[in-house]
Design an enzyme around this catalytic site. Sequence first.
Site, mmCIF file in Angstrom:
data_model
loop_
_atom_site.group_PDB
_atom_site.id
_atom_site.type_symbol
_atom_site.label_atom_id
_atom_site.label_comp_id
_atom_site.label_asym_id
_atom_site.label_seq_id
_atom_site.Cartn_x
_atom_site.Cartn_y
_atom_site.Cartn_z
ATOM 1 N N ARG A 158 0.634 -1.198 -0.052
ATOM 2 C CA ARG A 158 -0.076 -0.134 0.123
ATOM 3 C C ARG A 158 0.668 1.296 0.033
ATOM 4 O O ARG A 158 0.397 2.460 -0.516
ATOM 5 C CB ARG A 158 -1.013 0.101 1.057
ATOM 6 N N LYS A 260 -2.771 6.548 1.324
ATOM 7 C CA LYS A 260 -2.585 7.006 2.921
ATOM 8 C C LYS A 260 -1.608 8.279 3.048
ATOM 9 O O LYS A 260 -0.572 8.072 3.746
ATOM 10 C CB LYS A 260 -2.072 5.788 3.677
ATOM 11 N N GLU A 296 -16.409 6.730 4.487
ATOM 12 C CA GLU A 296 -15.539 6.123 5.394
ATOM 13 C C GLU A 296 -15.809 7.086 6.721
ATOM 14 O O GLU A 296 -16.124 8.142 6.584
ATOM 15 C CB GLU A 296 -14.342 5.589 5.330
#
Length: 414
Positions: A158, A260, A296
């Site tokens: 990721r 992220k 989210e």
Amino acid sequence: MESTAVLAAQQPNCLICPSRHGHALKPPSFFTEKRHISPTSLRKQYPLTFCSSLQQPAPPLTCNAILSDTCSNEVTELADIDWENLGFGLLPTDYMYTMKCGRDGNFSKSELRRFGNIELSPSAGVLNYGQGLFEGLKAYRKRDGNILLFRPEENALRMRMGAERMCMPAPTVEQFVEAVKATVLANRRWIPPTGKGSLYIRPLLMGSGAVLGLAPSPEYTFLIYVSPVGNYFKEGVAPIHLVVERELHRATPGGTGGVKTIGNYAAVLKAQSAAKVKGFSDVLYLDCVHKQYLEEVSSCNIFVVKDNVISTPSIKGTILPGITRKSIIDVARSEGFQVEERLVAVEELLDADEVFCTGTAVVVSPVGSITYRDRRVTYVEGVFGVVAEQLYSVLTRLQMGLIDDKMNWTVELR
């Protein structure tokens, strides 16, 4: 300013025994022999040199030296903290890991050094243009004293995906995982006893080179620090209470919501702070186009349960592909649930049997209520929902090594 640096393990699998990567290398004798290693003898054999910022840096020590130090009886005793009341906050530990990358795109010069402040140019890319990423994962102490990491390769992948979006080089998967292993072992006395919490691991990738005009940084730093943690929410594993935010948005199509990057999290602070003032635990965001579909929570993915079907918003560029999210989906399917990844309309919350969140920090957090347009819908009172509790139990027992890892997700350090 004083500093001490010690060389990290640059060779693969140094002192490590992954449970799923074939037979392990034979560990050095200080891991297998039941003998006392005194700090005095270690200091004589591996002196730590302290030097001022005006002097040349102290020569780094070997991997075996630092890990021998962590294996002495005095050092490997648990840190003297109140494990029963461990919250989710930073507790400074012993060591952090750093590795640099220049214009050639190759990361090298890895080392473990004493935990402490770092020095950056005022013109560093991360400070001026937000060129930075972070990850989060955990280490758990098993009952036999060994340590388990949970899916570290997924975090490495990721980070590499996020780095491509942010125009940054990234460590290889092997470099990332080996760095995590070395950092955890160097701080092993900070890993909570089984069932008392976990060691939170925070890898950072940032543009540390000086740059004035808008451009990628000429230098990057990969850094890992750790902290023992308990529950993320002050409520612990009790249900949390969310409010649906309709005006402020976490991410937009074509933006960076799906990686992220550090800027994603500063953007939620305004709505989150306002919600907490009103007594809510956190904020649930909607899509910015239709203002109708769930995305989210500030730092968690969301799941909605109706009958035997579990629904969660599909990953479409504005939602972070959570590793706990991915794991819970696989666990739920293995437990016989039907899981749908799709657009989930906010109105579905009004008729749901239960709702829960997932994330590295929270693992699984039951939602007690959601407030939408001044209407409050209550799901559970003071306890887990049936589905959330079942999935939480399976995943956490797997993470702590209390059940067999049939998913092949954990890496064991001995």
